[in-house]
Design a protein around this motif. Structure first.
Motif, PDB file in Angstrom:
ATOM      1  N   CYS A 447       0.857  -1.070  -0.015  1.00 34.68           N
ATOM      2  CA  CYS A 447       0.004  -0.081   0.026  1.00 34.68           C
ATOM      3  C   CYS A 447       0.842   1.302  -0.109  1.00 34.68           C
ATOM      4  CB  CYS A 447      -1.067  -0.002   1.333  1.00 34.68           C
ATOM      5  SG  CYS A 447      -1.812   1.439   1.479  1.00 34.68           S
ATOM      6  N   ALA A 449       0.421   4.133   1.195  1.00 34.98           N
ATOM      7  CA  ALA A 449       0.239   4.775   2.457  1.00 34.98           C
ATOM      8  C   ALA A 449       0.756   3.944   3.553  1.00 34.98           C
ATOM      9  CB  ALA A 449      -1.164   5.054   2.750  1.00 34.98           C
ATOM     10  N   CYS A 450       0.591   2.744   3.656  1.00 39.68           N
ATOM     11  CA  CYS A 450       0.644   1.608   4.763  1.00 39.68           C
ATOM     12  C   CYS A 450       2.171   0.796   4.757  1.00 39.68           C
ATOM     13  CB  CYS A 450      -0.189   1.029   5.300  1.00 39.68           C
ATOM     14  SG  CYS A 450      -2.047   1.556   4.971  1.00 39.68           S
ATOM     15  N   CYS A 488      -6.097  -2.068   0.376  1.00 43.51           N
ATOM     16  CA  CYS A 488      -5.371  -2.308   1.593  1.00 43.51           C
ATOM     17  C   CYS A 488      -6.032  -2.734   2.740  1.00 43.51           C
ATOM     18  CB  CYS A 488      -4.417  -0.797   1.628  1.00 43.51           C
ATOM     19  SG  CYS A 488      -3.798  -0.839   3.345  1.00 43.51           S
ATOM     20  N   GLN A 490      -5.540  -2.352   5.524  1.00 46.44           N
ATOM     21  CA  GLN A 490      -5.538  -1.304   6.873  1.00 46.44           C
ATOM     22  C   GLN A 490      -6.072   0.026   6.497  1.00 46.44           C
ATOM     23  OE1 GLN A 490      -1.226  -0.722   8.099  1.00 46.44           O
ATOM     24  NE2 GLN A 490      -1.231  -2.787   8.687  1.00 46.44           N
ATOM     25  N   CYS A 491      -6.038   0.589   5.339  1.00 47.95           N
ATOM     26  CA  CYS A 491      -6.730   1.828   5.167  1.00 47.95           C
ATOM     27  C   CYS A 491      -7.648   1.859   4.037  1.00 47.95           C
ATOM     28  CB  CYS A 491      -5.708   3.036   4.708  1.00 47.95           C
ATOM     29  SG  CYS A 491      -4.944   2.634   3.063  1.00 47.95           S
TER      30      CYS A 491
HETATM   31 ZN    ZN Z   1      -3.014   1.144   3.263  1.00 48.73          ZN
END
Ligand code: ZN
Ligand code: ANZ
Length: 872
Positions: A447, A449-450, A488, A490-491
């Motif tokens: 990801c 971002a993550c 993702c 997570q997000c």
């Molecule tokens: Zn993410």
């Protein structure tokens, strides 16, 4: 007696075993367990003779241990991921899954026809999501435990197969399959941190006493633990942005023989200087062509670039050494920098001879004149005493190493000691990323971002998509239209699946643990089952797996322990590496290889000539080599089993050579084994006819009956002991000895219309024993004999008989007799004769009397059971 017909008998008994589930192992069995495992096959298409040999051996152990009362675990599965399936997909347009499972079906059928005592209810295939989901789970557990890394690494890139190659897959700088010259690339890869266990993996080898010495040594060399010294050399100028260079050496004793310092092409010093020197840049670029394989580096010409820097000798401020960038120094090992001592290191010697830097020997072999000891083309790396080395002169290498370490450790420059002892390992972390479709997907999502996000447990397994195309080069997972695009975890943002799959060595690094409870869905293993069956008591396989597969499995077991999936360190308590199956090669006049089936051999004395079966054209008989398709010297197990039966094939495989040596497959050998099958069957039949079945044991046995009983019990004792030490060829020899004794006893009794009761008993007993002795090796024939003898149940279920100790005693032994230390005679005495009795026999012996030549005996010393010394 009718001929034995394996075609009828073999399938019949296999059906009986299967119906009775004879070889299924229950996890709740309370008897002691014994785990026999042969390295599981890659489903390449058909089994070959190497498989037959491997599995025949394992089966002997399994059947024997079962008869000895163990709850034996003897499973089978398929190492089913890998490149050939993808190659088949490209060439034959068949899906890798289909190709693999078709091969498995064929090979399963073939293995079943061998009559192996396998627990097929535990069968597994590593390409099945029910297997690899657990592997993904363990990958994530290892990641959490700090045992997985993601880092860039130099890799061997095969531009044709478009994949990363392991060093072993690079042969002479080319890809092992494609033959294309390998390129070096830097890629971000997933790694298992096997180096975290370097010391343990090294040390634990000493405890593996039931492993071949050579395999332990190969592993030690691979791990490559060495004790050395880090030494900081001061630099005269800081043109490279630093005022020192640190080297790693295992030979600090040779410091006074130093002629240069060298750094790797990607060492910071080389990089810093290259920024200002186009020539150095060009040299560094050249170094990349050598590849990362040790072999390639060793073979390549030693090349260097003189940087103009000078390094100061740590023991003499007025002595400076040139600093080179050299192609044979690796950045990945030690500090990426060395000092070179040409007199005692071949690479360094080749180097100085090229650049005219000279050499000074500093170690001379014990007993040579130090002044006369010179080195020219061959470095001296043997033992000796220090010379030309100031305060070290006269010391041994070990003493000198210690002295240098001691002095440099206590010398401080800029707050730090100049020297520091250091243990180094050659072992590198295990790169497991493969840019391939047919492998276990790495359960990671990238990801932006993550970062790298583990696939949540609930989403496991990450399964391979079915609809892939192999038309484009590269990884089909990468160009699949949808598979890699996910949210993702997570997000929730759009993210990308990891498209690398795992090295297939990962699949085979824990299958032995999965076999202990292959049905389990919740977790990779059931700790109770793992604890019950592991370690594998006897592992059997090819020596070609002596390094990587075994090392990776040893790592995995430790990593599984750390993450709670197992509770032990070493997976294989006993290891045996079997030899290969080899065969003569044949060539036609035009040089083409010819299959053994198309060659007729004519023998005249020791002279053998080959002819084409059809045309009669002469065929050249070539050397004996490992069976391989390319040389057409393969014999198909199916053909052998079809014409002779599985038992014959097994018997021949086990009989001809010690199991760790190569076995030469010959027609004559197989026919010999087939004749023995008939002979044994005939003897059993005659015994049944003559004795009319089992009789009660009479109170007294005559000499003939006693002799046969002794032969039977001795064979029983010897075969048991030889199976324990995997000396199957010796077991076969004991069986031959016993059958001969049986044959003789039958011949001797042939005249008698009615057998004496003691002989009848002995014959029946010997028949039952020989049947049990051959049962681990020729299980079908043994069942048929057992049945004919009227024995209860199946021989496959019968307990291993116990030899009667009274019948094992030797009646007479032969002792050498020495006269004043020289052997002069031999005497034969009763085995239980005491010293006085032996002395009497020696005194009376004619040869002893002759040797005495009239002298008187002063003393007789009897070493019971060994030797007699006569002193005159
Ligand atoms: Zn993410
Ligand atoms: C001086 C010396 C003198 C060495 C001598 C050997 C013989 P092992 O035993 O395998 O650990 N070396 C160190 N780092 C290196 C690197 N990055 N690339 C290539 N060679 C490197 O090998 C240790 C020896 O290999 C070291 O000891 C070093 O050379 C070299 F008569 O130092 B020696």
């Amino acid at each position: 007696v009718e001929r034995y017909n394996p075609k009828e008998s073999e399938p019949k008994w296999r059906a009986v075993w299967e119906e009775r589930k004879l070889f299924e192992t229950r996890n709740d069995d309370t008897r002691p367990s014994y785990y026999v495992l042969e390295m599981f096959p890659y489903p390449s298409g058909r089994i070959h003779m190497g498989h037959v040999r491997n599995y025949a051996m394992g089966d002997v152990v399994a059947r024997y241990k079962r008869a000895k009362g163990f709850s034996v675990l003897h499973p089978m599965g398929w190492d089913a991921f890998g490149l050939p399936a993808e190659n088949a997909a490209k060439q034959k347009k068949v899906h890798p899954r289909e190709w693999t499972y078709e091969n498995i079906a064929t090979m399963r059928k073939q293995l079943k026809s061998m009559g192996l005592s396998l627990d097929w209810s535990r069968e597994l295939a590593t390409c099945d999501p029910s297997y690899y989901r657990h592997q993904q789970k363990m990958f994530l557990d290892f990641l959490k435990a700090g045992l997985v890394d993601r880092k860039t690494a130099k890799v061997n890139w095969d531009p044709v197969d478009e994949t990363v190659l392991a060093n072993e897959q690079v042969i002479d700088g080319r890809g092992w399959r494609s033959g294309a010259p390998v390129e070096i690339r830097e890629l971000t890869q997933w790694f298992f941190r096997i180096t975290a266990f370097g010391q343990e993996l090294n040390d634990a080898l000493d405890g593996l006493t039931r492993w071949p010495e050579k395999v332990r040594l190969m592993q030690k060399n691979w791990i490559g633990r060495s004790e050395g010294l880090l030494v900081r050399f001061a630099l005269e100028s800081d043109a490279a942005g630093t005022d020192e260079v640190e080297v790693y050496t295992t030979r600090p004793d040779t410091l006074f023989g130093a002629k240069f310092v060298a750094v790797a092409a990607d060492h910071p010093i080389a990089k810093a200087l290259a920024a200002k020197s186009p020539q150095l840049q060009a040299f560094i670029a050249d170094c990349k062509h050598t590849g990362t394989a040790q072999e390639a580096i060793d073979k390549a010409e030693k090349l260097g670039f003189d940087t103009g820097l000078r390094a100061v000798h740590p023991f003499d401020p007025n002595w400076t050494l040139p600093v080179y960038v050299a192609n044979f120094v690796l950045m990945e090992y030690g500090t990426g920098a060395i000092f070179g001592c040409p007199a005692h290191d071949q690479r360094d010697l080749d180097f100085v001879n090229k650049y005219g830097l000279g050499n000074t020997p500093v170690v001379a072999p014990e007993g040579t004149d130090p002044a006369a000891f010179v080195v020219t083309d061959t470095a001296y790396d043997g033992d000796g005493r220090m010379i030309n080395s100031r305060f070290l002169d006269g010391k041994t290498i070990a003493e000198a190493k210690e002295e240098v370490a001691r002095r440099l450790e206590s010398e401080i420059r800029g707050n730090r000691p100049v020297g520091q002892r250091k243990v180094n390992f050659r072992l590198r972390d295990w790169g497991v990323s493969r840019q391939r479709y047919w492998g276990c997907p790495i359960p990671i999502i990238h990801c932006s971002a993550c970062g790298t996000v583990p696939v949540p447990d609930a989403d496991l397994p990450v399964t391979l998509p079915d609809d892939v195309s192999f038309d484009k080069p590269g990884n089909p997972l990468d160009h699949h239209p949808t598979w890699k695009h996910v949210a993702c975890p997570q997000c929730g943002a759009p993210a990308r699946r990891e498209t690398d799959t795992m090295d297939t060595f990962v699949d085979s690094s824990w299958y032995f643990a999965r076999f202990t409870d292959p049905w389990r869905t919740e977790s990779p293993t059931d700790r109770k089952a793992v604890d019950r069956f592991l370690p594998v008591d006897q592992y059997i396989g090819g020596v070609e797996h002596a390094i990587l597969h075994l090392l990776y499995s040893r790592f995995f077991t430790r990593a599984m322990k750390k993450t709670g999936h197992a509770g032990l360190d070493e997976p294989f308590a006993g290891l045996f590496t079997q030899g290969m199956v080899v065969h003569e090669t044949y060539r036609a006049a035009n040089g083409d290889w010819v299959e053994p089936g198309n060659v007729r051999i004519e023998t005249a004395g020791s002279d053998r000539k080959g002819f084409d079966v059809e045309t009669g054209a002469p065929i050249t008989i070539g050397p004996i080599e490992k069976m391989s398709k390319s040389k057409k010297n393969v014999v198909d197990p199916d053909d052998i089993i079809a014409s002779y039966g599985a038992d014959t094939a097994r018997w021949f495989m086990l009989s001809d050579s010690p199991p760790d040596r190569d076995v030469i497959w010959t027609d004559e050998g197989v026919q010999g084994a087939a004749r023995f099958v008939q002979r044994l069957w005939r003897l059993i039949g005659e015994i049944v006819e003559r004795t009319g079945g089992k009789a009660a044991q009479p109170a007294q046995s005559g000499a003939a009956a006693l002799a046969l009983r002794k032969a039977a019990h001795r064979a029983l004792d010897a075969v048991g002991a030889d199976i324990e030490r995997l000396a199957f060829n010796r077991c076969v020899a004991h069986v031959y000895t016993l059958t001969n004794a049986i044959g003789k006893a039958l011949d001797a009794a042939a005249e008698k219309p009615q057998l004496d009761a003691d002989v009848a008993f002995a014959l029946h007993e010997a028949a039952a024993i020989v049947t049990q002795l051959v049962a681990p090796m020729m299980p079908h024939l043994a069942e048929e004999c057992w049945h004919a003898l009227g024995q209860p149940g199946l021989v496959g279920e019968a307990a291993w008989p116990v030899a009667d100790p009274a019948l094992l005693k030797d009646d007479a032994i032969t002792l050498p007799v020495q006269l004043n230390g020289k052997k002069r005679a031999e005497v034969t005495v009763p085995a239980d004769a005491d010293t006085v009795a032996v002395e009497a026999v020696v005194r009376a012996d004619e040869a002893v009397q002759r040797a005495l030549e009239g002298r008187a005996i002063r003393k007789i010393i009897v070493v019971p059971g060994r030797i007699v010394n006569v002193v005159v």
